[in-house]
Design a protein around this motif. Structure first.
Motif, PDB file in Angstrom:
ATOM      1  N   HIS A 175      55.723 -26.112  16.128  1.00 54.00           N
ATOM      2  CA  HIS A 175      56.353 -26.533  17.076  1.00 54.00           C
ATOM      3  C   HIS A 175      57.716 -25.863  16.199  1.00 54.00           C
ATOM      4  CE1 HIS A 175      59.375 -29.785  18.843  1.00 54.00           C
ATOM      5  NE2 HIS A 175      59.795 -28.866  18.902  1.00 54.00           N
ATOM      6  N   GLY A 178      51.901 -31.819  14.477  1.00 56.80           N
ATOM      7  CA  GLY A 178      52.089 -32.033  15.930  1.00 56.80           C
ATOM      8  C   GLY A 178      52.257 -33.836  16.346  1.00 56.80           C
ATOM      9  N   GLY A 237      61.260 -26.497  14.823  1.00 57.09           N
ATOM     10  CA  GLY A 237      62.657 -27.651  15.626  1.00 57.09           C
ATOM     11  C   GLY A 237      63.975 -26.686  15.101  1.00 57.09           C
ATOM     12  N   GLU A 244      55.523 -34.571  14.814  1.00 53.12           N
ATOM     13  CA  GLU A 244      56.689 -34.776  14.792  1.00 53.12           C
ATOM     14  C   GLU A 244      57.318 -34.986  13.818  1.00 53.12           C
ATOM     15  OE1 GLU A 244      58.648 -33.402  17.626  1.00 53.12           O
ATOM     16  OE2 GLU A 244      56.925 -33.043  18.826  1.00 53.12           O
ATOM     17  N   TYR A 266      48.667 -25.267  16.583  1.00 53.98           N
ATOM     18  CA  TYR A 266      49.836 -25.365  16.801  1.00 53.98           C
ATOM     19  C   TYR A 266      50.902 -25.234  15.945  1.00 53.98           C
ATOM     20  CZ  TYR A 266      52.657 -29.186  18.203  1.00 53.98           C
ATOM     21  OH  TYR A 266      53.978 -29.485  19.324  1.00 53.98           O
ATOM     22  N   TRP A 312      56.259 -17.728  16.886  1.00 57.49           N
ATOM     23  CA  TRP A 312      55.534 -18.382  16.224  1.00 57.49           C
ATOM     24  C   TRP A 312      53.494 -18.824  16.574  1.00 57.49           C
ATOM     25  CZ3 TRP A 312      60.115 -17.717  17.019  1.00 57.49           C
ATOM     26  CH2 TRP A 312      61.059 -18.812  16.989  1.00 57.49           C
ATOM     27  N   LEU A 357      59.498 -26.576  10.810  1.00 53.98           N
ATOM     28  CA  LEU A 357      58.271 -26.585  11.616  1.00 53.98           C
ATOM     29  C   LEU A 357      57.153 -27.231  11.412  1.00 53.98           C
ATOM     30  CD1 LEU A 357      55.481 -23.970   9.731  1.00 53.98           C
ATOM     31  CD2 LEU A 357      57.852 -24.485   8.796  1.00 53.98           C
ATOM     32  N   ASP A 358      56.218 -28.118  12.587  1.00 56.12           N
ATOM     33  CA  ASP A 358      55.499 -29.014  12.533  1.00 56.12           C
ATOM     34  C   ASP A 358      54.220 -28.580  13.155  1.00 56.12           C
ATOM     35  OD1 ASP A 358      54.022 -31.116  13.233  1.00 56.12           O
ATOM     36  OD2 ASP A 358      54.526 -31.814  14.714  1.00 56.12           O
ATOM     37  N   THR A 359      53.197 -28.400  12.720  1.00 57.39           N
ATOM     38  CA  THR A 359      51.695 -27.378  12.404  1.00 57.39           C
ATOM     39  C   THR A 359      50.288 -29.183  13.279  1.00 57.39           C
ATOM     40  OG1 THR A 359      50.974 -28.063  10.027  1.00 57.39           O
ATOM     41  CG2 THR A 359      52.070 -25.471  11.220  1.00 57.39           C
ATOM     42  N   TYR A 361      53.315 -18.192  22.649  1.00 54.99           N
ATOM     43  CA  TYR A 361      54.475 -18.201  21.937  1.00 54.99           C
ATOM     44  C   TYR A 361      55.483 -18.124  21.854  1.00 54.99           C
ATOM     45  CZ  TYR A 361      51.711 -22.655  20.080  1.00 54.99           C
ATOM     46  OH  TYR A 361      50.722 -24.509  20.104  1.00 54.99           O
TER      47      TYR A 361
END
Length: 282
Positions: free
Chosen positions: A136, A157, A138, A159, A134, A125, A153-155, A92
């Motif tokens: 992501h 998966g 945004g 969304e 995990y 990240w 943030l999404d931890t 990341y």
């Protein structure tokens, strides 16, 4: 082998057979059993192929084709240069900044002596991924005074993004509302008010909240879109003086009203029936 269930689909004067239509019902126990069998078959195939080392060999070949590190061009803004890079061996990126030199040979020399080239890591990240497995990120927005970093943030998966605001001086997260499904962010000119959108149960961004950083109160709801066909998005002008609230459908986009932010209050007043714009300058 997936089971077949007779089913006929009709549309536009035509009909055809779709024996796998039953898979639309993801709660069907046969669907879960099929996925489990497919995964078991794939694991057995890959595990046996190539003497059992196929997965590791493929991963090594793909890593060998990737650059050891990737760095974005620095983006100058105010006294800082912002950039992202992926550290060697990491998955990341890292968001960082450095103070810019004052210009000229003398300025660069003084910058070197004063350690202006020292990197300041704003968000890693990889640290978040190590904690949750995990991550992501945004939206990611720096406040105009360069003190706060707001990001979603999404931890999981799924969304469904949550919001965190980090004080770059103390390095601590100072605001993290319980809302899930936060999409867009916009800072006011004073760097004290952050506006953000929140989704409803259908994952449609339909609400705009305003949070004052130095207040313990929760975010204030300042706009709600009741039309289920519209999604709300917010942006700020380049000078951060105005924040526009955009209501979009698949075929249209509009700013329906003009709002003026009243300083030192939590009130918004309707000024013109032209654009939906929040004047956040004090």
């Amino acid at each position: 082998v997936a089971k077949k269930v007779p089913f006929t689909v009709s549309a536009h004067g035509r009909s055809w057979s779709d024996p796998y239509h039953w898979m639309r019902d993801t709660s069907d126990p046969d669907f879960a059993a099929l996925l489990a069998a497919e995964n078991a078959y794939a694991d057995a195939f890959v595990g046996a192929a190539g003497g059992g080392g196929l997965r590791a060999r493929l991963a090594a070949e793909m890593r060998a084709r990737l650059a050891p590190s990737a760095v974005s061009p620095p983006q100058p803004w105010g006294p800082w240069s912002y950039y992202q890079y992926v550290p060697n061996g990491m998955e990341y990126p890292v968001l960082s900044r450095k103070l810019r030199s004052s210009g000229g040979l003398a300025g660069r020399f003084l910058s070197y002596l004063s350690d202006w080239e020292k990197e300041e890591v704003l968000l890693d990240w990889n640290e978040i991924a190590e904690k949750f497995g995990y991550v992501h990120i945004g939206s990611c927005r720096i406040s105009p005074n360069h003190r706060f970093l707001a990001y979603t943030l999404d931890t999981s998966g799924g969304e469904l993004f949550s919001l965190e605001v980090k004080d770059l001086q103390s390095k601590h997260v100072i605001f993290s509302p319980p809302d899930k499904g936060i999409v867009s962010l916009a800072w006011a000119h004073d760097s004290e008010n952050l506006l953000y959108t929140v989704c409803d149960e259908t994952l449609r961004p339909n609400q705009v909240f305003c949070k004052k950083m130095q207040s313990d109160e929760a975010g204030l709801l300042v706009f709600m879109e009741d039309d289920v066909n519209c999604c709300v998005d917010i942006t700020s002008t380049k000078d951060f003086k105005y924040i526009t609230v955009n209501s979009n459908t698949r075929t249209s986009s509009e700013e329906g009203f003009y709002f003026n932010f009243i300083p030192n209050t939590n009130a918004f007043c309707d000024v013109y029936h032209i654009y939906l714009v929040f004047d956040c300058s004090f």
